[in-house]
Motif scaffolding. Structure first.
Motif, PDB file in Angstrom:
ATOM      1  N   THR A 176       0.828  -1.208   0.000  1.00 20.03           N
ATOM      2  CA  THR A 176       0.000   0.000   0.000  1.00 20.03           C
ATOM      3  C   THR A 176       0.862   1.259   0.000  1.00 20.03           C
ATOM      4  N   LYS A 177       1.854   1.296   0.886  1.00 19.08           N
ATOM      5  CA  LYS A 177       2.768   2.450   0.931  1.00 19.08           C
ATOM      6  C   LYS A 177       3.581   2.547  -0.350  1.00 19.08           C
ATOM      7  N   GLY A 178       3.964   1.371  -0.890  1.00 21.21           N
ATOM      8  CA  GLY A 178       4.716   1.360  -2.141  1.00 21.21           C
ATOM      9  C   GLY A 178       3.932   2.002  -3.268  1.00 21.21           C
ATOM     10  N   LEU A 179       2.646   1.694  -3.356  1.00 18.72           N
ATOM     11  CA  LEU A 179       1.803   2.271  -4.406  1.00 18.72           C
ATOM     12  C   LEU A 179       1.667   3.786  -4.223  1.00 18.72           C
ATOM     13  N   GLU A 180       1.599   4.228  -2.984  1.00 22.86           N
ATOM     14  CA  GLU A 180       1.551   5.672  -2.716  1.00 22.86           C
ATOM     15  C   GLU A 180       2.829   6.343  -3.206  1.00 22.86           C
ATOM     16  N   GLN A 181       3.955   5.647  -3.013  1.00 21.06           N
ATOM     17  CA  GLN A 181       5.232   6.196  -3.469  1.00 21.06           C
ATOM     18  C   GLN A 181       5.353   6.153  -4.994  1.00 21.06           C
ATOM     19  N   PHE A 182       4.744   5.142  -5.626  1.00 21.65           N
ATOM     20  CA  PHE A 182       4.730   5.111  -7.090  1.00 21.65           C
ATOM     21  C   PHE A 182       3.972   6.318  -7.641  1.00 21.65           C
ATOM     22  N   LYS A 183       2.911   6.734  -6.942  1.00 25.66           N
ATOM     23  CA  LYS A 183       2.158   7.924  -7.363  1.00 25.66           C
ATOM     24  C   LYS A 183       3.034   9.174  -7.266  1.00 25.66           C
ATOM     25  N   LYS A 204       9.488   5.932 -16.119  1.00 25.42           N
ATOM     26  CA  LYS A 204       8.082   6.343 -16.008  1.00 25.42           C
ATOM     27  C   LYS A 204       7.136   5.184 -16.308  1.00 25.42           C
ATOM     28  N   ALA A 205       7.455   4.400 -17.331  1.00 22.53           N
ATOM     29  CA  ALA A 205       6.581   3.283 -17.711  1.00 22.53           C
ATOM     30  C   ALA A 205       6.443   2.271 -16.571  1.00 22.53           C
ATOM     31  N   GLU A 206       7.507   2.121 -15.778  1.00 23.52           N
ATOM     32  CA  GLU A 206       7.453   1.175 -14.663  1.00 23.52           C
ATOM     33  C   GLU A 206       6.498   1.661 -13.581  1.00 23.52           C
ATOM     34  N   ALA A 207       6.581   2.961 -13.268  1.00 21.25           N
ATOM     35  CA  ALA A 207       5.653   3.528 -12.279  1.00 21.25           C
ATOM     36  C   ALA A 207       4.215   3.388 -12.766  1.00 21.25           C
ATOM     37  N   GLU A 208       3.993   3.648 -14.041  1.00 21.00           N
ATOM     38  CA  GLU A 208       2.646   3.523 -14.610  1.00 21.00           C
ATOM     39  C   GLU A 208       2.168   2.073 -14.567  1.00 21.00           C
ATOM     40  N   TYR A 209       3.075   1.135 -14.783  1.00 23.05           N
ATOM     41  CA  TYR A 209       2.720  -0.290 -14.767  1.00 23.05           C
ATOM     42  C   TYR A 209       2.188  -0.697 -13.394  1.00 23.05           C
ATOM     43  N   PHE A 210       2.904  -0.367 -12.336  1.00 21.04           N
ATOM     44  CA  PHE A 210       2.488  -0.771 -11.000  1.00 21.04           C
ATOM     45  C   PHE A 210       1.157  -0.113 -10.612  1.00 21.04           C
ATOM     46  N   LEU A 211       1.005   1.142 -10.959  1.00 22.30           N
ATOM     47  CA  LEU A 211      -0.247   1.825 -10.642  1.00 22.30           C
ATOM     48  C   LEU A 211      -1.400   1.267 -11.484  1.00 22.30           C
ATOM     49  N   GLY A 212      -1.087   0.865 -12.721  1.00 22.61           N
ATOM     50  CA  GLY A 212      -2.099   0.263 -13.582  1.00 22.61           C
ATOM     51  C   GLY A 212      -2.544  -1.087 -13.069  1.00 22.61           C
TER      52      GLY A 212
END
Length: 217
Positions: A176-183, A204-212
C-alpha cells in the motif's frame, strides 16, 4: 591564405558537427532499445554497444552510464528468473562502468549514485541474510546521496517505491505504501525534464505499470 584558413576552419566545424550528430543518433537508437529490452541477452548486446561507443567518445559520461544500466537490467532479469548466483557478476560489471562515468561527470551526479544503489542491491539479493549489513547498507547510503543531490529525481522516487513495495511488512515494507510512493514518482516524472535528449529519462513506464496493476484490482 585567409580564404584557405577559413575554408579549413569551416570544414573542421562541419566534421565536428557531423560527428556530434552521429553520436547523438546512435545513442538515441541504443537508449530506445535499452528502454524496450526484455531479455538478458538483449541487455548484454546493448552493454557491449555502449562500451564501444564509450571507447570512441572518451569525454562523454553517458555511454558508460548506459552500459552500467544495461548490466543492471540484465541482473534484474536474472533475479526474476531465479538465477541469483549470477547477480554479483552483473553488478561488478556495472560498477566498472559507473567508475568510468563518474571520472568524467564528477562525484555529484544523482543518476550515477542511483545506479550504484541498484548495483549494491543486486549484490545483496544474491544472499540477503549474509549481505544486508554490507551491500544492503551501501545501497541505502547511495540512495540517500542520490536523493540529496537531486530531490526531484523521479528515478530515485521510483526505486524508493520499489523497495517499499517488495519489502515484506515485517521488515518495514508495504504494498500500500509502495503504491503511494509510485504515485509520487509518477508526479515527479510528469514534471521532469532531462537536461539533454540523451540524459537519463527512464522509469516512467514502470511507475505507470504498478499503478495500472493496482487499478485493475
Amino acid at each position: 591564405m585567409k580564404k584557405y584558413l577559413l575554408t579549413f576552419a569551416l570544414t573542421c566545424m562541419s566534421l565536428s558537427a557531423f560527428a556530434q550528430s552521429s553520436y547523438e543518433k546512435i545513442m538515441t537508437e541504443k537508449i530506445t532499445k535499452l528502454e524496450a529490452g526484455k531479455s538478458a541477452d538483449e541487455f548484454q548486446v546493448l552493454a557491449n554497444d555502449f562500451d564501444r561507443i564509450g571507447k570512441k567518445e572518451t569525454k562523454q559520461w553517458l555511454p558508460a552510464y548506459y552500459a552500467a544500466l544495461a548490466y543492471i537490467q540484465k541482473g534484474r532479469i536474472q533475479m526474476r528468473e531465479g538465477k541469483m548466483s549470477e547477480l554479483s557478476v552483473q553488478a561488478n560489471a556495472a560498477e566498472k562502468y559507473l567508475e568510468q562515468a563518474e571520472s568524467i561527470a564528477g562525484k555529484d551526479n544523482s543518476e550515477i549514485h542511483l545506479l550504484k544503489k541498484m548495483t549494491s542491491s543486486l549484490k545483496m539479493m544474491e544472499n540477503p541474510v549474509e549481505r544486508y549489513m554490507t551491500d544492503g547498507m551501501k545501497a541505502m547510503e547511495e540512495l540517500k546521496i542520490a536523493e540529496k543531490l537531486d530531490p526531484n529525481n523521479p528515478r530515485v522516487a521510483l526505486i524508493q517505491a520499489e523497495d517499499t513495495y517488495f519489502t515484506p511488512e515485517q521488515y518495514g515494507g508495504s504494498k500500500t505504501k509502495g503504491l503511494e510512493q509510485f504515485k509520487i514518482a509518477l508526479d515527479k516524472f510528469n514534471a521532469f525534464k532531462p537536461k539533454t535528449a540523451l540524459d537519463p529519462n527512464w522509469g516512467k513506464a514502470e511507475a505507470e505499470y504498478f499503478l495500472g496493476q493496482d487499478a485493475k484490482k
